[in-house]
Design a protein around this motif. Sequence first.
Motif, PDB file in Angstrom:
ATOM      1  N   VAL A  40     145.077  28.919  98.276  1.00 38.88           N
ATOM      2  CA  VAL A  40     146.055  27.896  97.909  1.00 38.88           C
ATOM      3  C   VAL A  40     145.598  27.034  96.743  1.00 38.88           C
ATOM      4  CG1 VAL A  40     147.158  27.837 100.164  1.00 38.88           C
ATOM      5  CG2 VAL A  40     145.234  26.324  99.715  1.00 38.88           C
ATOM      6  N   SER A  41     144.296  27.027  96.471  1.00 38.77           N
ATOM      7  CA  SER A  41     143.816  26.300  95.303  1.00 38.77           C
ATOM      8  C   SER A  41     142.476  26.873  94.874  1.00 38.77           C
ATOM      9  CB  SER A  41     143.680  24.799  95.578  1.00 38.77           C
ATOM     10  OG  SER A  41     142.600  24.557  96.463  1.00 38.77           O
ATOM     11  N   GLY A  42     142.207  26.755  93.602  1.00 36.16           N
ATOM     12  CA  GLY A  42     140.928  27.190  93.075  1.00 36.16           C
ATOM     13  C   GLY A  42     140.681  26.591  91.710  1.00 36.16           C
ATOM     14  N   ILE A  43     139.497  26.003  91.555  1.00 40.30           N
ATOM     15  CA  ILE A  43     139.054  25.494  90.263  1.00 40.30           C
ATOM     16  C   ILE A  43     137.615  25.938  90.077  1.00 40.30           C
ATOM     17  CG2 ILE A  43     140.603  23.503  90.233  1.00 40.30           C
ATOM     18  CD1 ILE A  43     138.073  21.820  91.053  1.00 40.30           C
ATOM     19  N   ALA A  44     137.194  26.071  88.825  1.00 42.68           N
ATOM     20  CA  ALA A  44     135.830  26.526  88.577  1.00 42.68           C
ATOM     21  C   ALA A  44     135.526  26.449  87.088  1.00 42.68           C
ATOM     22  CB  ALA A  44     135.652  27.968  89.066  1.00 42.68           C
ATOM     23  N   ASN A  50     136.478  37.961  83.591  1.00 43.52           N
ATOM     24  CA  ASN A  50     136.960  39.343  83.603  1.00 43.52           C
ATOM     25  C   ASN A  50     138.327  39.366  84.257  1.00 43.52           C
ATOM     26  OD1 ASN A  50     134.468  40.152  82.558  1.00 43.52           O
ATOM     27  ND2 ASN A  50     133.614  40.405  84.595  1.00 43.52           N
ATOM     28  N   ILE A  51     139.337  39.757  83.471  1.00 47.87           N
ATOM     29  CA  ILE A  51     140.702  39.813  83.980  1.00 47.87           C
ATOM     30  C   ILE A  51     141.399  41.052  83.433  1.00 47.87           C
ATOM     31  CG2 ILE A  51     140.935  37.307  84.210  1.00 47.87           C
ATOM     32  CD1 ILE A  51     142.580  37.310  81.619  1.00 47.87           C
ATOM     33  N   HIS A  52     142.529  41.362  84.020  1.00 45.36           N
ATOM     34  CA  HIS A  52     143.444  42.318  83.396  1.00 45.36           C
ATOM     35  C   HIS A  52     144.856  41.771  83.517  1.00 45.36           C
ATOM     36  CE1 HIS A  52     144.453  44.170  87.392  1.00 45.36           C
ATOM     37  NE2 HIS A  52     145.597  44.382  86.774  1.00 45.36           N
ATOM     38  N   TYR A  53     145.714  42.240  82.625  1.00 45.41           N
ATOM     39  CA  TYR A  53     147.124  41.880  82.692  1.00 45.41           C
ATOM     40  C   TYR A  53     147.939  43.092  82.267  1.00 45.41           C
ATOM     41  CZ  TYR A  53     146.931  41.211  77.619  1.00 45.41           C
ATOM     42  OH  TYR A  53     146.763  41.393  76.275  1.00 45.41           O
ATOM     43  N   VAL A  85     145.540  37.164 100.409  1.00 38.55           N
ATOM     44  CA  VAL A  85     144.511  37.988 101.041  1.00 38.55           C
ATOM     45  C   VAL A  85     145.224  38.946 101.992  1.00 38.55           C
ATOM     46  CG1 VAL A  85     142.480  38.016 102.543  1.00 38.55           C
ATOM     47  CG2 VAL A  85     142.823  36.120 100.922  1.00 38.55           C
ATOM     48  N   ALA A  86     145.010  40.242 101.809  1.00 35.82           N
ATOM     49  CA  ALA A  86     145.587  41.266 102.689  1.00 35.82           C
ATOM     50  C   ALA A  86     144.482  42.230 103.068  1.00 35.82           C
ATOM     51  CB  ALA A  86     146.722  42.007 101.997  1.00 35.82           C
ATOM     52  N   ASP A  87     144.390  42.533 104.351  1.00 37.41           N
ATOM     53  CA  ASP A  87     143.343  43.415 104.865  1.00 37.41           C
ATOM     54  C   ASP A  87     141.963  42.912 104.448  1.00 37.41           C
ATOM     55  OD1 ASP A  87     142.405  45.559 106.364  1.00 37.41           O
ATOM     56  OD2 ASP A  87     142.604  46.995 104.727  1.00 37.41           O
ATOM     57  N   GLY A  88     141.826  41.571 104.406  1.00 38.75           N
ATOM     58  CA  GLY A  88     140.552  40.941 104.078  1.00 38.75           C
ATOM     59  C   GLY A  88     140.194  40.930 102.605  1.00 38.75           C
ATOM     60  N   GLU A  89     141.068  41.486 101.748  1.00 34.46           N
ATOM     61  CA  GLU A  89     140.778  41.576 100.312  1.00 34.46           C
ATOM     62  C   GLU A  89     141.645  40.613  99.507  1.00 34.46           C
ATOM     63  OE1 GLU A  89     138.414  43.395  98.698  1.00 34.46           O
ATOM     64  OE2 GLU A  89     137.709  43.906 100.706  1.00 34.46           O
ATOM     65  N   PRO A  90     141.023  39.683  98.773  1.00 37.65           N
ATOM     66  CA  PRO A  90     141.801  38.771  97.934  1.00 37.65           C
ATOM     67  C   PRO A  90     142.377  39.467  96.701  1.00 37.65           C
ATOM     68  CG  PRO A  90     139.565  37.924  98.335  1.00 37.65           C
ATOM     69  CD  PRO A  90     139.603  39.346  98.801  1.00 37.65           C
ATOM     70  N   HIS A  91     143.651  39.213  96.426  1.00 40.73           N
ATOM     71  CA  HIS A  91     144.319  39.623  95.187  1.00 40.73           C
ATOM     72  C   HIS A  91     144.679  38.322  94.492  1.00 40.73           C
ATOM     73  CE1 HIS A  91     147.671  42.036  93.016  1.00 40.73           C
ATOM     74  NE2 HIS A  91     147.470  40.894  92.394  1.00 40.73           N
ATOM     75  N   LEU A  92     143.937  37.993  93.433  1.00 36.99           N
ATOM     76  CA  LEU A  92     144.016  36.659  92.848  1.00 36.99           C
ATOM     77  C   LEU A  92     144.376  36.701  91.370  1.00 36.99           C
ATOM     78  CD1 LEU A  92     140.801  35.198  94.481  1.00 36.99           C
ATOM     79  CD2 LEU A  92     143.142  35.138  95.344  1.00 36.99           C
ATOM     80  N   HIS A  93     145.070  35.650  90.935  1.00 32.85           N
ATOM     81  CA  HIS A  93     145.368  35.452  89.526  1.00 32.85           C
ATOM     82  C   HIS A  93     144.731  34.146  89.081  1.00 32.85           C
ATOM     83  CE1 HIS A  93     148.538  38.608  88.652  1.00 32.85           C
ATOM     84  NE2 HIS A  93     148.066  38.877  89.861  1.00 32.85           N
ATOM     85  N   VAL A  94     144.438  34.063  87.785  1.00 34.75           N
ATOM     86  CA  VAL A  94     143.657  32.963  87.246  1.00 34.75           C
ATOM     87  C   VAL A  94     144.250  32.502  85.916  1.00 34.75           C
ATOM     88  CG1 VAL A  94     142.072  34.574  86.097  1.00 34.75           C
ATOM     89  CG2 VAL A  94     141.298  32.259  86.604  1.00 34.75           C
ATOM     90  N   THR A  95     144.114  31.220  85.656  1.00 37.23           N
ATOM     91  CA  THR A  95     144.399  30.646  84.344  1.00 37.23           C
ATOM     92  C   THR A  95     143.130  29.923  83.897  1.00 37.23           C
ATOM     93  OG1 THR A  95     146.686  30.262  85.005  1.00 37.23           O
ATOM     94  CG2 THR A  95     145.918  29.129  83.032  1.00 37.23           C
ATOM     95  N   VAL A 103     144.069  31.813  78.696  1.00 36.10           N
ATOM     96  CA  VAL A 103     144.411  33.168  79.123  1.00 36.10           C
ATOM     97  C   VAL A 103     144.703  33.148  80.620  1.00 36.10           C
ATOM     98  CG1 VAL A 103     143.041  34.305  77.328  1.00 36.10           C
ATOM     99  CG2 VAL A 103     142.007  33.836  79.557  1.00 36.10           C
ATOM    100  N   GLY A 104     145.421  34.164  81.052  1.00 38.27           N
ATOM    101  CA  GLY A 104     145.709  34.310  82.471  1.00 38.27           C
ATOM    102  C   GLY A 104     145.822  35.769  82.818  1.00 38.27           C
ATOM    103  N   GLY A 105     145.597  36.066  84.072  1.00 37.31           N
ATOM    104  CA  GLY A 105     145.730  37.440  84.529  1.00 37.31           C
ATOM    105  C   GLY A 105     145.135  37.628  85.900  1.00 37.31           C
ATOM    106  N   HIS A 106     144.963  38.883  86.243  1.00 35.34           N
ATOM    107  CA  HIS A 106     144.425  39.304  87.537  1.00 35.34           C
ATOM    108  C   HIS A 106     142.903  39.177  87.514  1.00 35.34           C
ATOM    109  CE1 HIS A 106     144.317  41.939  91.156  1.00 35.34           C
ATOM    110  NE2 HIS A 106     143.147  42.252  90.659  1.00 35.34           N
ATOM    111  N   LEU A 107     142.347  38.386  88.421  1.00 33.39           N
ATOM    112  CA  LEU A 107     140.902  38.163  88.477  1.00 33.39           C
ATOM    113  C   LEU A 107     140.184  39.441  88.886  1.00 33.39           C
ATOM    114  CD1 LEU A 107     138.852  35.802  88.176  1.00 33.39           C
ATOM    115  CD2 LEU A 107     139.007  35.519  90.651  1.00 33.39           C
TER     116      LEU A 107
END
Length: 144
Positions: A40-44, A50-53, A85-95, A103-107
């Motif tokens: 629900v939130s993430g900062i860093a 490393n991303i893809h789009y 998170v599905a089946d214990g695996e995070p699918h995350l996007h980042v800005t 930039v933004g995309g799939h982490l």
Amino acid sequence: MDTFESDDGHVVVRLDRGDLALESLADACESHGIDAGVVVSGIATFSNLNIHYVHRTDLPEEQSKRNTDLELSGSWEVTNVNGVVADGEPHLHVTAFDGDRTVGGHLEDGCEVNVLGEFTIRELSGLDLERRPDDHGISKLRER
């Protein structure tokens, strides 16, 4: 990495310099038994990003022809990370921002924390989610 769990099912994850973001969040899900949830939130700050789009509107069968992979070095201020998170695996996007561009995309794996990272994961009770590829090879969220 350190984690803190609230009485209502939120897990706060603190990542320290040198921790790998996506890998650590997957570890936190495993150690807290989160099979289905949301970040629900993430900062860093990352010392590399490393991303893809997806860069096309059509869907060629070969994934490498529809995605652009970016491996960006330098200091990146991460303003938002979220996903499912599905089946214990995070699918995350980042800005993220490096002082010159946003930039933004799939982490992807290998994003190393530069200074710190703080993420909040919320477990979703009563859902049994997984990702399975569709006819185009796109990993789609489904109930098991």
